[in-house]
Design an enzyme around this catalytic site. Structure first.
Site, short mmCIF file in Angstrom:
data_model
loop_
_atom_site.label_atom_id
_atom_site.label_comp_id
_atom_site.label_asym_id
_atom_site.label_seq_id
_atom_site.Cartn_x
_atom_site.Cartn_y
_atom_site.Cartn_z
N GLU A 222 0.82 -1.22 0.00
CA GLU A 222 0.00 0.00 0.00
C GLU A 222 0.85 1.26 0.00
O GLU A 222 0.34 2.37 0.21
CB GLU A 222 -0.94 0.00 1.21
CG GLU A 222 -1.97 -1.12 1.14
CD GLU A 222 -3.06 -1.01 2.20
OE1 GLU A 222 -3.01 -0.09 3.04
OE2 GLU A 222 -3.97 -1.85 2.18
N LYS A 354 -15.95 -2.15 0.63
CA LYS A 354 -15.09 -2.67 -0.44
C LYS A 354 -16.03 -3.46 -1.34
O LYS A 354 -16.53 -4.52 -0.95
CB LYS A 354 -14.02 -3.60 0.14
CG LYS A 354 -12.98 -2.89 1.01
CD LYS A 354 -12.12 -3.91 1.76
CE LYS A 354 -10.95 -3.23 2.47
NZ LYS A 354 -10.32 -4.13 3.46
P1 PGA Z 1 -6.68 -6.20 2.50
O1 PGA Z 1 -6.75 -5.37 3.84
O2 PGA Z 1 -5.28 -6.74 2.47
O3 PGA Z 1 -7.68 -7.31 2.74
O4 PGA Z 1 -7.03 -5.35 1.36
C1 PGA Z 1 -6.83 -4.03 3.96
C2 PGA Z 1 -7.54 -3.73 5.23
O5 PGA Z 1 -7.57 -4.59 6.15
O6 PGA Z 1 -8.11 -2.66 5.35
ZN ZN Z 2 -9.00 -3.42 7.46
#
Ligand code: PGA
Ligand code: ZN
Length: 442
Positions: A222, A354
């Site tokens: 990220e 999401k």
């Molecule tokens: P992810 O996690 O790796 O599942 O995208 C991001 C999050 O926990 O916010």
């Molecule tokens: Zn999270």
């Protein structure tokens, strides 16, 4: 003989419906291909072509996924997903009208037939659903946020950005908590908010460099720093950087964390295991620890402080924490039934959205609506493995999410940030920052 779904639907639509919906949004083609995400994992990209428009969307992927998320791909294979699109999805979707988003999404559920999209894949559904919306918007010469949110959509979200990575997002000697975040809630514009986050991220990098001679400047998926620091050290650095940046820029910026509680939880030992710290905390101690962090570092935001089945732990925290967003990600997985349970038990006051946790745009927008009606702050979010797809920037504005969680640096994050800068410019003097005053920073 069984009629193809599109012919059947065509008969069902009334004449006045037909007049309202333009023929320019009839879907003429749907193609899926294999591309890669920012982690170099295979993913699905879909093109939807209408008579006079086009939409293209690629799907992201999480690393610390919630257990109640939909299944990404049939048999865990992008190859199988592409086969499904060719054999069963495209023949049903081509010929439908892209303007009927709910019908497209219902059709995806019907083709799949399972509860969790394991037949065609949740990421396949995600890419088709969103590419359809983009194609419809494009057919009318509209931007996606206006097509979905109407001309009243004019509020920009505050960007919640990751600065230090730990947990499943880190590697080696990184913090146990997964994310250390900045929320520039005092910014007057999106451009200013984005600049604040960049400055905080840079400052944190400089502090880490001074602190640790071995710091390599490495970054996670990220774009957050990967450093040899513990949770408290990371929070200290984050809080100091927020304070300095607030002073320098003259606008308030707060700190936040994503604990990703499920990745720390050991069900057998009934405790949260902080490996780096060599400490175990039972649920009561976890609650005290998080409350202490909120107080000491003036946290404006705490995500997944407990594991994903502990609605009671969340509720105790939500009751006791002051001026802080208590957010559920793995807890809710954008799922409306899980959100309903959270509302009933008063488990939180914010929810991560999401779209690929549930598969379709309609499912996600129903969850957002329910959240808003019940006083929950909906937060649109990226995934740790993402692509340069920018559509969630439009969804945040269309769905009036006051916050977007999408990182600060790294190509896939910047794609969303830059799109929001363009949206703000496009809106001109109609642009306004969303209202966060009652949620944080009090
Ligand atoms: P992810 O996690 O790796 O599942 O995208 C991001 C999050 O926990 O916010
Ligand atoms: Zn999270």
């Amino acid at each position: 003989m069984k009629k193809p779904r599109n012919e059947k639907r065509q008969e069902e639509t009334t004449e006045s419906d037909e007049k309202e919906k333009s023929m320019s949004t009839v879907i003429e083609d749907l193609i899926a291909r294999r591309v890669y995400n920012s982690r170099g994992e295979e993913t699905v990209e879909v093109d939807v072509v209408t008579t006079s428009g086009f939409g293209r969307v690629s799907a992201p992927a999480g690393k610390s996924r919630g257990k109640s998320e939909v299944v990404y791909y049939p048999q865990n294979s992008v190859e199988q997903a592409l086969k499904k699109v060719e054999e069963s999805v495209a023949p049903e979707i081509v010929g439908l009208n892209a303007d009927y988003q709910e019908e497209i999404d219902r059709t995806l559920h019907e083709i799949d037939g399972s509860k969790d999209f394991k037949v065609i894949g949740g990421n396949t559904a995600f890419a088709v659903s969103l590419a359809n919306a983009e194609a419809a918007a494009n057919s009318y010469g509209s931007l996606l946020f206006q097509y979905l949110g109407g001309h009243v959509a004019h509020e920009l979200p505050y960007p919640l950005g990751n600065t230090i990575s730990g947990g499943q997002h880190g590697s080696g000697k990184t913090p146990d908590i997964q994310e250390f975040l900045v929320l520039p809630y005092g910014a007057d514009s999106f451009v200013e908010a984005a600049a604040t986050n960049v400055q905080a991220h840079r400052k944190i990098g400089e502090i880490l460099k001074k602190k640790d001679k071995l710091f390599t400047g490495g970054k996670s998926d990220e774009g957050a720093w990967v450093a040899n620091v513990g949770d408290l050290e990371a929070l200290e650095i984050l809080a100091n950087a927020c304070e300095e940046v607030s002073d320098e820029l003259g606008s308030e910026c707060g700190a936040g964390i994503d604990v990703a509680g499920s990745s720390l939880w050991n069900g057998k030992g009934r405790s949260y295991v902080y490996e780096r710290e060599r400490k175990k905390r039972n649920p009561g101690e976890q609650l005290d620890f998080i409350l202490e962090l909120i107080k000491k570092y003036h946290l404006a935001y705490v995500e997944d402080a407990f594991h994903e089945e502990d609605f009671t732990g969340f509720a105790e925290l939500a009751k006791k924490a002051k001026n802080c967003l208590i957010c559920g990600d793995d807890l809710f997985t954008t799922n409306i039934e899980r959100l309903s349970r959270g509302i009933k038990t008063k488990a939180a006051n914010a929810i991560i959205i999401k779209v690929n946790q549930v598969g379709t745009l309609t499912d996600a927008s129903e969850t957002v609506e329910k959240a808003r009606k019940n006083g929950y702050t909906p937060i649109m979010a990226h995934r740790s493995g993402d692509t340069c797809d920018w559509h969630i920037a439009h969804l945040a504005v269309a769905f009036k999410c006051p916050i977007i969680k999408t990182g600060i640096v790294e190509g896939a994050r910047i794609a969303k940030i830059n799109e929001l800068i363009r949206i703000e410019e496009f809106l001109g003097n109609r642009a306004e920052m969303a209202d966060l005053k009652n949620s944080v920073g009090g």
